[in-house]
Design a protein around this motif. Structure first.
Motif, PDB file in Angstrom:
ATOM      1  N   ARG A  19     -53.036   8.241 -42.613  1.00 23.25           N
ATOM      2  CA  ARG A  19     -52.842   9.074 -43.793  1.00 23.25           C
ATOM      3  C   ARG A  19     -51.671  10.018 -43.523  1.00 23.25           C
ATOM      4  O   ARG A  19     -51.727  10.822 -42.584  1.00 23.25           O
ATOM      5  N   ILE A  51     -45.831   9.755 -57.503  1.00 18.30           N
ATOM      6  CA  ILE A  51     -46.793  10.358 -58.415  1.00 18.30           C
ATOM      7  C   ILE A  51     -46.077  11.423 -59.229  1.00 18.30           C
ATOM      8  O   ILE A  51     -45.319  12.229 -58.686  1.00 18.30           O
ATOM      9  N   GLY A  55     -49.754  13.013 -63.194  1.00 21.94           N
ATOM     10  CA  GLY A  55     -50.749  12.250 -62.444  1.00 21.94           C
ATOM     11  C   GLY A  55     -50.521  10.751 -62.424  1.00 21.94           C
ATOM     12  O   GLY A  55     -51.208  10.042 -61.683  1.00 21.94           O
ATOM     13  N   THR A  57     -49.035   7.196 -61.426  1.00 19.37           N
ATOM     14  CA  THR A  57     -48.577   6.718 -60.140  1.00 19.37           C
ATOM     15  C   THR A  57     -47.798   5.419 -60.288  1.00 19.37           C
ATOM     16  O   THR A  57     -47.943   4.689 -61.267  1.00 19.37           O
ATOM     17  N   TYR A  59     -46.195   2.135 -57.601  1.00 17.31           N
ATOM     18  CA  TYR A  59     -46.197   1.574 -56.256  1.00 17.31           C
ATOM     19  C   TYR A  59     -45.219   0.414 -56.164  1.00 17.31           C
ATOM     20  O   TYR A  59     -45.001  -0.324 -57.131  1.00 17.31           O
ATOM     21  N   ILE A  68     -52.381   4.107 -51.122  1.00 15.89           N
ATOM     22  CA  ILE A  68     -52.802   4.967 -52.227  1.00 15.89           C
ATOM     23  C   ILE A  68     -52.095   6.309 -52.110  1.00 15.89           C
ATOM     24  O   ILE A  68     -52.113   6.930 -51.039  1.00 15.89           O
ATOM     25  N   PHE A  70     -51.992  10.188 -53.535  1.00 24.52           N
ATOM     26  CA  PHE A  70     -52.799  11.148 -54.276  1.00 24.52           C
ATOM     27  C   PHE A  70     -52.380  12.552 -53.837  1.00 24.52           C
ATOM     28  O   PHE A  70     -51.626  12.717 -52.877  1.00 24.52           O
ATOM     29  N   ARG A  71     -52.868  13.546 -54.560  1.00 20.19           N
ATOM     30  CA  ARG A  71     -52.408  14.901 -54.270  1.00 20.19           C
ATOM     31  C   ARG A  71     -53.568  15.889 -54.320  1.00 20.19           C
ATOM     32  O   ARG A  71     -54.594  15.637 -54.962  1.00 20.19           O
ATOM     33  N   ASP A  72     -53.353  17.006 -53.664  1.00 19.53           N
ATOM     34  CA  ASP A  72     -54.281  18.125 -53.703  1.00 19.53           C
ATOM     35  C   ASP A  72     -53.470  19.329 -54.185  1.00 19.53           C
ATOM     36  O   ASP A  72     -52.714  19.931 -53.412  1.00 19.53           O
ATOM     37  N   VAL A  78     -49.125  16.269 -51.075  1.00 23.30           N
ATOM     38  CA  VAL A  78     -49.261  14.883 -51.525  1.00 23.30           C
ATOM     39  C   VAL A  78     -49.552  14.025 -50.306  1.00 23.30           C
ATOM     40  O   VAL A  78     -48.956  14.227 -49.237  1.00 23.30           O
ATOM     41  N   TYR A  79     -50.434  13.077 -50.471  1.00 23.69           N
ATOM     42  CA  TYR A  79     -50.867  12.217 -49.373  1.00 23.69           C
ATOM     43  C   TYR A  79     -50.522  10.763 -49.656  1.00 23.69           C
ATOM     44  O   TYR A  79     -50.417  10.344 -50.812  1.00 23.69           O
ATOM     45  N   GLU A  81     -52.234   7.343 -48.307  1.00 17.95           N
ATOM     46  CA  GLU A  81     -53.251   6.645 -47.515  1.00 17.95           C
ATOM     47  C   GLU A  81     -52.792   5.206 -47.347  1.00 17.95           C
ATOM     48  O   GLU A  81     -52.561   4.500 -48.335  1.00 17.95           O
TER      49      GLU A  81
END
Length: 115
Positions: A19, A51, A55, A57, A59, A68, A70-72, A78-79, A81
Motif C-alpha cells: 500500500r 482520483i 471521487g 476514479t 485506472y 485500488i 482511494f483517499r482519506d 491518497v492511497y 493498494e
C-alpha cells in the motif's frame, strides 16, 4: 504550491501486496485531481490510477483488476493498494496533484517485485 510525500514502497515477492501513501500539504477537496504514475527503467512514465475531487476514479487497463486508489480526506492522503504484484510492476511510483491548473509531483517511492 502543493507538497506531496510518498511512502510505502519496498521489496515484495511476486503475488504480494503493498500500500502506497501520498500525503498532500493541502486539503484533498481543493485538489482537482490526484494520480499515481510509475516509471520503470528505460520506459516512459505511465498512469497507474487517478482520483478526482468528486471521487471518480480511473485506472490503466492492465492494473484495474489488481490496484485500488482511494483517499482519506481527514488525513489529506491518497492511497494505492496494489495486489497480486508482478515483476513487471517494478518501478518508481510517483504521486501527482493538479491544483489551480498546475501539476505537482512527489519525489517517488521505489517498488521492487522480486523473489
Amino acid at each position: 504550491q502543493v507538497q506531496l510525500v510518498e511512502s510505502g514502497g519496498g521489496l515484495v515477492q511476486p503475488g504480494g501486496s503493498l500500500r502506497l501513501s501520498c500525503a498532500a500539504s493541502k486539503r484533498l477537496s481543493s485538489i482537482n485531481y490526484m494520480g499515481w504514475y510509475r516509471q520503470a527503467p528505460g520506459k516512459q512514465r505511465e498512469l497507474v490510477a487517478a482520483i478526482a475531487s468528486g471521487g471518480s476514479t480511473d485506472y490503466a487497463d492492465s492494473m484495474k483488476d489488481r490496484f485500488i486508489i482511494f483517499r482519506d480526506n481527514a488525513k489529506n492522503t491518497v492511497y494505492l493498494e496494489m495486489n497480486n504484484l508482478k515483476p513487471e510492476d517494478t518501478a518508481v511510483y510517483y504521486c501527482k496533484a493538479t491544483w489551480l491548473q498546475h501539476a505537482y509531483w512527489g519525489q517517488g517511492t521505489q517498488v521492487t517485485v522480486s523473489s
